[in-house]
Enzyme design. Structure first.
Site, short mmCIF file in Angstrom:
data_model
loop_
_atom_site.label_atom_id
_atom_site.label_comp_id
_atom_site.label_asym_id
_atom_site.label_seq_id
_atom_site.Cartn_x
_atom_site.Cartn_y
_atom_site.Cartn_z
N ASP A 13 0.81 -1.22 0.00
CA ASP A 13 0.00 0.00 0.00
C ASP A 13 0.84 1.26 0.00
OD1 ASP A 13 -2.35 -1.58 0.13
OD2 ASP A 13 -1.92 -1.90 2.24
N LYS A 16 1.78 2.05 -5.20
CA LYS A 16 2.48 1.59 -6.40
C LYS A 16 1.69 1.89 -7.67
CE LYS A 16 2.87 -2.51 -4.41
NZ LYS A 16 2.75 -2.22 -2.98
N GLY A 40 -4.02 -4.89 -4.53
CA GLY A 40 -4.96 -3.89 -5.00
C GLY A 40 -4.19 -2.65 -5.41
N HIS A 41 -4.04 -2.44 -6.71
CA HIS A 41 -3.31 -1.26 -7.20
C HIS A 41 -4.30 -0.24 -7.73
CE1 HIS A 41 0.59 -3.80 -7.76
NE2 HIS A 41 0.27 -3.58 -6.49
N GLN A 213 2.17 -6.07 -3.02
CA GLN A 213 2.47 -6.08 -1.57
C GLN A 213 3.78 -5.32 -1.31
OE1 GLN A 213 1.59 -9.55 -2.85
NE2 GLN A 213 -0.48 -8.83 -2.62
P1 IMP Z 1 -2.56 -12.83 2.19
O1 IMP Z 1 -1.65 -12.30 1.14
O2 IMP Z 1 -4.01 -12.66 1.85
O3 IMP Z 1 -2.23 -14.24 2.60
O4 IMP Z 1 -2.35 -11.94 3.51
C1 IMP Z 1 -1.17 -12.00 4.29
C2 IMP Z 1 -0.82 -10.64 4.87
O5 IMP Z 1 -0.45 -9.76 3.80
C3 IMP Z 1 -1.97 -9.95 5.59
O6 IMP Z 1 -1.43 -9.16 6.62
C4 IMP Z 1 -2.56 -9.05 4.52
O7 IMP Z 1 -3.25 -7.96 5.07
C5 IMP Z 1 -1.29 -8.62 3.81
N1 IMP Z 1 -1.52 -8.24 2.40
C6 IMP Z 1 -1.76 -9.06 1.36
N2 IMP Z 1 -1.87 -8.37 0.22
C7 IMP Z 1 -1.68 -7.08 0.53
C8 IMP Z 1 -1.63 -5.89 -0.25
O8 IMP Z 1 -1.78 -5.87 -1.47
N3 IMP Z 1 -1.40 -4.73 0.45
C9 IMP Z 1 -1.19 -4.73 1.79
N4 IMP Z 1 -1.21 -5.81 2.55
C10 IMP Z 1 -1.45 -6.99 1.92
MG MG Z 2 -2.70 -2.12 -2.27
#
Ligand code: IMP
Ligand code: MG
Length: 413
Positions: A13, A16, A40-41, A213
Site C-alpha cells: 500500500d 504503487k 490492489g493497485h 504487496q
Molecule cells: P494474504 O496475502 O491474503 O495471505 O495476507 C497475508 C498478509 O499480507 C496480511 O497481513 C494481509 O493484510 C497482507 N496483504 C496481502 N496483500 C496485501 C496488499 O496488497 N497490500 C497490503 N497488505 C497486503
Molecule cells: Mg494495495
C-alpha cells in the site's frame, strides 16, 4: 535499460499503482511476477476516474503496452470478475496486449475455505486463498493454468484428477469440469511467458516488473509468519518471471512518507492514539481489497535500510507526502533500541521486532498544502528537508514525490 523492477519497501500500500501508471508510457511491457487477488493497485486518471487492479498488470490502461502475468502469480476465479470489471470500464484486454504464463497457479475453492478457516484470523489475511494456493504449489499438488491448457495431452487429465483427489475433493471430475469452464475464457491468453519476455529483453524492449504487496510481506524477507506467501522483493521478479538478473538495470523502491500495515504482526512505529487516526483519515488508509482500516505509524528508517539492501534500490519514489501537510512535528524513527544496544537496521526475527523501542527524531512540519507543486525544488523548505533526510539515510535518490491521489499530483526532479 531493459528491465526495471518496482517494489514496495514497507508492508504494501505504498501507492504503487499511481507510480506504475506514471512510468508506464516509457515502457513496452508491464508484468506481474507474484501475488494475485490479494493485491490492489489503485490508479486515478487525470479526470479523477479510479481503476483498481488486482491480478492484472496496470499497464493495460495503455494501448501501446504489452502485459504479462508471470508464473509467480496465483489466481483464476477472481480474474474472471476483474476482467469483467476492467472491460466494463473501457479497458481492452486481448491476447494482443496480455499473455498469461502456463505456470500461473490456480486458486481453488478449498484454498479460499482453508484461508478463511485458519490463517485468516491469526495473520489477518485477505482471505483470497493466497497462502493455501502457494502451499499446494510447494507441496506439488497445485493445478497450473498449463494443466488446464494441455488437458488433452495424454496423461495430463489423470494427473490433474489425481492432484484434485489428493487435495481432498470427493468428486474430482466435477471440480475439474468447473475449472475447465472458468478457464475457458483465458485459454487464448496462455503462453510461455518466459520465452516471450526473454525474446522481448533480447530485442531491448523495456520491461517494467510490477511488484505487489511490500518487502516485509515477503515470505522469506518479511515479518514471518505475518507475511504473504510469495516473494515480493526484487528477487521475486526473477523467479516469478524467469528472467535473468543481468537484465535488471533499475530497482525503484516505493516508500510511503509514513508507514502503514493492514493485517496483524509487529509494527514498531505504530501510532496508538489520535495521531494514527488522523493519518488514517487524511491518507484515506483503508484496504483496497478488503476495506479494512490500515494501521498507521511513523516513517521507519531502520526498516527502509533493510529494504534498500534486500532490493538493491537504485532510486526511490516517495508517495503521499501531502498527507503530512498539516502536521506540526513529524516523528521519524532512525534507530531501534533492543536488548541494551542501538540498531541501525531492522532485525530479522519478528519477536525481536516486537521488543524494539523506536528512537524518534521529530522533524518540523511545513504546514502548507503541496498538492499543486510539480517540482521537488518547489516544495516547502521543511518538506524538502524531509525528502533529503530519506535520501541521506538510505543513500538513494528520490526521483519523484507524490503530493495527491490524482495522476497529475506529482512533483519531479
Ligand atoms: P494474504 O496475502 O491474503 O495471505 O495476507 C497475508 C498478509 O499480507 C496480511 O497481513 C494481509 O493484510 C497482507 N496483504 C496481502 N496483500 C496485501 C496488499 O496488497 N497490500 C497490503 N497488505 C497486503
Ligand atoms: Mg494495495
Amino acid at each position: 535499460m531493459p528491465a526495471t523492477v518496482l517494489v514496495g519497501c514497507q508492508w504494501g500500500d505504498e501507492g504503487k499503482g499511481k507510480i506504475i501508471d506514471l512510468l508506464t508510457p516509457r515502457y513496452d511491457w508491464v508484468v506481474r511476477y507474484q501475488g494475485g487477488p490479494n493485491a490492489g493497485h489503485t490508479v486515478r486518471d487525470e479526470h479523477g476516474n479510479t481503476y483498481i487492479f488486482h491480478a492484472f498488470p496496470s499497464g493495460l490502461r495503455y494501448p501501446h503496452v504489452k502485459n504479462a502475468i508471470g508464473n509467480g502469480v496465483a489466481d483464476l476465479s477472481e480474474m474472471r470478475e476483474e476482467m469483467k470489471t476492467l472491460s466494463s470500464r473501457g479497458i481492452k484486454i486481448t491476447p494482443d496486449n496480455l499473455c498469461i504464463s502456463t505456470n500461473v497457479h490456480v486458486i481453488m475453492s478449498h484454498h479460499i475455505e482453508r484461508d478463511k478457516l485458519r490463517s485468516a484470523k491469526k495473520i489477518g489475511t485477505t482471505e483470497r486463498g493466497i497462502g493455501p494456493a502457494y502451499e499446494d504449489k510447494a507441496a506439488r499438488t497445485g493445478i497450473k493454468f498449463g494443466d488446464l491448457y494441455f488437458l488433452g495431452y495424454p496423461g495430463v487429465r489423470s494427473e490433474v484428477l489425481d492432484r484434485l483427489e489428493r487435495n481432498g475433493y470427493e468428486n474430482p471430475n466435477e471440480v475439474l469440469s468447473q475449472l475447465e469452464k472458468d478457464f475457458e475464457q483465458f485459454k487464448p491468453f496462455v503462453r510461455d511467458t518466459v520465452e516471450d519476455l526473454n525474446d522481448a529483453l533480447k530485442r531491448r524492449d523495456r520491461v517494467l516488473c510490477e511488484g505487489a504487496q511490500g518487502t516485509f510481506l515477503d515470505v522469506d524477507m518479511g515479518t514471518y509468519p505475518f507475511v504473504t506467501s510469495s516473494n515480493t522483493t526484487a528477487g521475486g521478479a526473477m523467479t516469478g518471471l524467469g528472467i535473468s538478473p543481468r537484465y535488471v538495470k533499475e530497482v525503484i523502491g516505493l516508500v510511503k512518507a509514513y508507514t502503514t500495515r493492514v493485517g496483524n504482526g509487529p509494527f514498531p512505529t505504530e501510532f496508538k492514539l489520535e495521531t494514527g487516526e488522523r493519518y488514517r483519515k487524511v491518507g484515506v488508509e483503508v484496504g483496497t481489497t478488503t476495506g479494512r482500516p490500515r494501521r498507521c505509524g511513523a516513517l521507519d528508517i531502520p526498516m527502509l535500510r533493510r529494504s534498500a539492501e534486500i532490493n538493491g534500490l537504485t532510486s526511490i519514489a516517495l508517495t503521499k507526502l501531502d498527507v503530512l501537510d498539516q502536521e506540526k512535528g513529524i516523528p521519524v524513527c532512525t534507530r531501534y533500541f533492543l536488548d541494551g544496544a542501538m540498531l541501525d537496521r531492522m532485525p530479522s526475527h519478528y519477536s525481536q521486532l516486537e521488543h524494539c523501542i523506536p528512537q524518534f527524531e521529530i522533524l518540523t512540519g511545513w504546514q502548507e498544502k503541496t498538492d499543486n507543486i510539480r517540482k521537488i525544488a518547489d516544495l516547502p523548505e521543511n518538506a524538502k528537508k524531509y525528502v533529503k533526510k530519506i535520501e541521506k539515510e538510505l543513500h538513494t535518490p528520490v526521483f519523484v514525490v507524490g503530493v495527491g491521489s490524482r495522476r497529475q499530483e506529482i512533483a519531479v526532479r
